[in-house]
Design an enzyme around this catalytic site. Structure first.
Site, PDB file in Angstrom:
ATOM      1  N   SER A   1       0.801  -1.229   0.000  1.00 26.05           N
ATOM      2  CA  SER A   1       0.000   0.000   0.000  1.00 26.05           C
ATOM      3  C   SER A   1       0.834   1.279   0.000  1.00 26.05           C
ATOM      4  O   SER A   1       0.326   2.345  -0.329  1.00 26.05           O
ATOM      5  CB  SER A   1      -0.939   0.014   1.215  1.00 26.05           C
ATOM      6  OG  SER A   1      -0.206  -0.135   2.420  1.00 26.05           O
TER       7      SER A   1
ATOM      8  N   ASP B   1      -2.566   8.217   8.017  1.00 25.63           N
ATOM      9  CA  ASP B   1      -3.432   7.333   8.802  1.00 25.63           C
ATOM     10  C   ASP B   1      -2.541   6.506   9.717  1.00 25.63           C
ATOM     11  O   ASP B   1      -1.397   6.876   9.958  1.00 25.63           O
ATOM     12  CB  ASP B   1      -4.335   6.474   7.889  1.00 25.63           C
ATOM     13  CG  ASP B   1      -3.557   5.543   6.957  1.00 25.63           C
ATOM     14  OD1 ASP B   1      -2.357   5.289   7.214  1.00 25.63           O
ATOM     15  OD2 ASP B   1      -4.138   5.065   5.970  1.00 25.63           O
TER      16      ASP B   1
ATOM     17  N   HIS C   1       0.315   4.869   7.007  1.00 26.49           N
ATOM     18  CA  HIS C   1       0.911   5.461   5.813  1.00 26.49           C
ATOM     19  C   HIS C   1       1.337   6.916   6.015  1.00 26.49           C
ATOM     20  O   HIS C   1       0.596   7.689   6.622  1.00 26.49           O
ATOM     21  CB  HIS C   1      -0.076   5.373   4.649  1.00 26.49           C
ATOM     22  CG  HIS C   1      -0.597   4.001   4.427  1.00 26.49           C
ATOM     23  ND1 HIS C   1      -1.840   3.589   4.870  1.00 26.49           N
ATOM     24  CD2 HIS C   1      -0.045   2.927   3.810  1.00 26.49           C
ATOM     25  CE1 HIS C   1      -2.029   2.318   4.545  1.00 26.49           C
ATOM     26  NE2 HIS C   1      -0.942   1.898   3.906  1.00 26.49           N
TER      27      HIS C   1
END
Length: 369
Positions: free
Chosen positions: A32, A318, A321
């Site tokens: 991600s 978040d 990340h």
């Protein structure tokens, strides 16, 4: 006959552009931290195709797990080329594959079983499968010899491994957590990586930049596991052990595989300095995230969560990340690292500039509510 003529024209154009200097080709693999939207096309619980992700990205929501750009996006900007599109957004015959592709998938790991509770994601093994399909499609466009040269001179970015710890080994209900201790688990990861990187080499990859693991114990999702909110040093220790083993592995592969130029980016030191000295880089907060999320329950920035007022003040977007602003700092340091020489590695022979290819995008499923 028409196909033969088209092939000849493509090869002649490729040769001419090689002499004149041609665009940089990048192939990106990872999780991600580098995904640009592949999971939009999967039945995955690891998605970022909803607010507030992309709030600062020029085209809005894309599936990137941050408020703006990824590190890969920013490195592409610095190299003067577009950020490669998500593999699953393209048709196999798309001319865009000549200029680079992003295979990264949120939740993925080195091991196929990592991220299993996200239902679906593209493991590193699957990403390599898709790269092989891409190379075969390139052969069909420009011929085998030209395709081999294009891939040999492309730069490969790989950033995968953190989920193998955070969402696998460190989860007591996962089989790998019950079967291995830290040393044998890292040995398992290195053995698996050996096969994966050797396979990429057999498919033509020569210039690989592998992003080592960052200080995972300092991300918000791990800090909430302590009573004081400090970094989990036991988790950071795992990252350091992995990085040490990874450097030894790439050194071994460079000596074993012909023309291999594999190197490891020291993400750990860069990100740790950013977290420990945020004010040096213009940040105010490095121990919590801009998006007010519950790090114990998923940690993603859902539409009903509250955002901070000044996103540029936060290192983290978040619970997992970095923010766009933090990614700028990280990318800048990577690009200027004399040991990596990203600009020099990237500026080899690559693909001819296609006449503004018309990308054929597959229709993405509806966004999450």
């Amino acid at each position: 006959m028409a196909a033969a003529v088209a092939l000849v024209v493509s090869v002649l154009a490729l040769s001419a552009m090689a002499k004149a200097g041609s665009p940089i080709v990048q192939y990106i693999f990872g999780d991600s931290l580098t995904e640009v939207g592949n999971n939009n096309y999967l039945a995955s619980l690891a998605k970022a195709n909803y607010p507030w992700y992309g709030i600062d990205y020029p085209s809005g929501i894309t599936g990137r797990f941050t408020n703006g750009r990824t590190i890969g996006d920013i490195l592409s900007e610095k190299l003067g080329v577009p950020s490669p599109p998500a593999y699953l957004s393209l048709s196999q015959n798309d001319d865009a594959i000549l200029q680079g592709v992003n295979y990264a998938s949120g939740g993925s790991g080195i091991l196929n079983q990592t991220g299993v509770y996200f239902v679906q994601c593209l493991s590193f093994h699957q990403q390599i499968d898709y790269f092989e399909a891409t190379k075969n499609a390139i052969k069909g466009k420009i011929g085998e010899q030209a395709a081999e040269k294009l891939v040999n001179n492309a730069i490969f970015y790989i950033g995968v491994g953190s989920n193998d710890f955070v969402n696998n080994f460190l989860q007591p209900f996962m089989p790998d957590a019950q079967q291995y201790d830290s040393d044998t688990f890292i040995d398992y990861l290195m053995s698996t990586l050996d096969g994966q990187l050797t396979r990429l080499h057999s498919l033509g990859a020569r210039k690989i930049v592998y992003n080592g693991l960052g200080p995972m114990g300092c991300i918000p999702s791990q800090r909430v596991r302590t009573s004081t909110g400090e970094c989990l040093e036991s988790v950071n220790s795992l990252a350091l052990k992995f990085n040490s083993a990874l450097k030894a592995k790439t050194k071994e592969l460079n000596s074993r595989l012909p023309d291999a130029d594999f190197t490891v980016a020291d993400i750990y030191s860069i990100v740790l300095d950013l977290i420990m000295n945020p004010a040096t880089y213009g940040f105010k907060y490095a121990n919590t995230s801009c998006c007010n999320v519950d790090g114990t329950l998923g940690g993603l920035c859902l539409p009903n969560t509250r955002l901070c007022s000044s996103r540029h003040d936060y290192v983290f977007w978040d619970a997992y990340h970095p923010s766009d602003a933090a990614n700028v700092v990280i990318a800048e340091k990577l690009f200027n690292d004399p040991d990596l020489q990203i600009g020099a590695r990237a500026n080899g022979y690559s693909a001819p500039p296609s006449p503004k290819p018309q990308r054929k995008y597959r229709k993405a499923p509806p966004r999450m509510p």
